[in-house]
Design a protein around this motif. Sequence first.
Motif, PDB file in Angstrom:
ATOM      1  N   GLN A   1      51.388  21.269 100.391  1.00  0.00           N
ATOM      2  CA  GLN A   1      50.337  21.413  99.391  1.00  0.00           C
ATOM      3  C   GLN A   1      50.876  21.779  98.018  1.00  0.00           C
ATOM      4  O   GLN A   1      50.297  21.424  97.002  1.00  0.00           O
ATOM      5  N   SER A   2      51.995  22.508  98.001  1.00  0.00           N
ATOM      6  CA  SER A   2      52.522  22.990  96.734  1.00  0.00           C
ATOM      7  C   SER A   2      54.019  23.240  96.862  1.00  0.00           C
ATOM      8  O   SER A   2      54.466  23.762  97.878  1.00  0.00           O
TER       9      SER A   2
ATOM     10  N   GLN B   1      58.651  17.606  98.231  1.00  0.00           N
ATOM     11  CA  GLN B   1      57.965  18.561  99.104  1.00  0.00           C
ATOM     12  C   GLN B   1      58.037  18.112 100.566  1.00  0.00           C
ATOM     13  O   GLN B   1      58.267  18.931 101.452  1.00  0.00           O
TER      14      GLN B   1
ATOM     15  N   ALA C   1      55.226  28.931  95.486  1.00  0.00           N
ATOM     16  CA  ALA C   1      54.797  29.932  96.463  1.00  0.00           C
ATOM     17  C   ALA C   1      53.337  29.684  96.837  1.00  0.00           C
ATOM     18  O   ALA C   1      52.526  29.283  96.006  1.00  0.00           O
ATOM     19  N   SER C   2      53.017  29.911  98.113  1.00  0.00           N
ATOM     20  CA  SER C   2      51.641  29.755  98.565  1.00  0.00           C
ATOM     21  C   SER C   2      51.416  30.678  99.756  1.00  0.00           C
ATOM     22  O   SER C   2      52.361  31.088 100.436  1.00  0.00           O
ATOM     23  N   PHE C   3      50.159  30.982 100.009  1.00  0.00           N
ATOM     24  CA  PHE C   3      49.805  31.853 101.123  1.00  0.00           C
ATOM     25  C   PHE C   3      50.248  31.255 102.467  1.00  0.00           C
ATOM     26  O   PHE C   3      50.852  31.955 103.274  1.00  0.00           O
ATOM     27  N   PRO C   4      49.985  29.950 102.733  1.00  0.00           N
ATOM     28  CA  PRO C   4      50.429  29.396 104.016  1.00  0.00           C
ATOM     29  C   PRO C   4      51.951  29.455 104.196  1.00  0.00           C
ATOM     30  O   PRO C   4      52.436  29.707 105.299  1.00  0.00           O
ATOM     31  N   ARG C   5      52.700  29.233 103.122  1.00  0.00           N
ATOM     32  CA  ARG C   5      54.171  29.334 103.225  1.00  0.00           C
ATOM     33  C   ARG C   5      54.584  30.751 103.568  1.00  0.00           C
ATOM     34  O   ARG C   5      55.453  30.966 104.415  1.00  0.00           O
TER      35      ARG C   5
ATOM     36  N   GLY D   1      51.806  24.684 103.853  1.00  0.00           N
ATOM     37  CA  GLY D   1      51.935  25.314 102.544  1.00  0.00           C
ATOM     38  C   GLY D   1      52.877  24.569 101.624  1.00  0.00           C
ATOM     39  O   GLY D   1      52.578  24.365 100.439  1.00  0.00           O
TER      40      GLY D   1
ATOM     41  N   HIS E   1      53.992  26.914 107.477  1.00  0.00           N
ATOM     42  CA  HIS E   1      54.955  26.718 106.399  1.00  0.00           C
ATOM     43  C   HIS E   1      54.925  25.275 105.908  1.00  0.00           C
ATOM     44  O   HIS E   1      54.924  25.016 104.701  1.00  0.00           O
TER      45      HIS E   1
END
Length: 133
Positions: free
Chosen positions: A101-102, A49, A105-109, A98, A95
Amino acid sequence: MNLITSGHAAALWTGLHLFLLLTLSLLVVRQRQRHKVAFGDDGIPELAQAIRAFGNATEYVPAGLIAIGVLAMVEAPPLAVHLAGLVLFSGRVMHAIGLSQSGGASFPRAIGVTLTWISYVFAGVALLFFAIA
């Protein structure tokens, strides 16, 4: 008399993006040292990541900074340079957060990608306007 020029605005956003890239690079180094991995990601999700957060920024930031620099060269209003820089920087930070953190897929990304593309579209339209105006 305008005290802030387009060049000053471009310098601000270029400097901030350089520190963003340096920070993301240091996060990769920290993960490499932590997991004792010199090359690749050795299947370690946190390292993968961090590598992708840095890699993705290095894929998008250079073109954005070129656009910001050319906007300054054609003497676009400082506000236009600041807008392109702020939206790009915000997108890249979101981005990276996001992705850090993961790996999925994520909201910030999603927000980060959207802001990056908005910055690209805005800068592209502005550059075309100044090219033909």
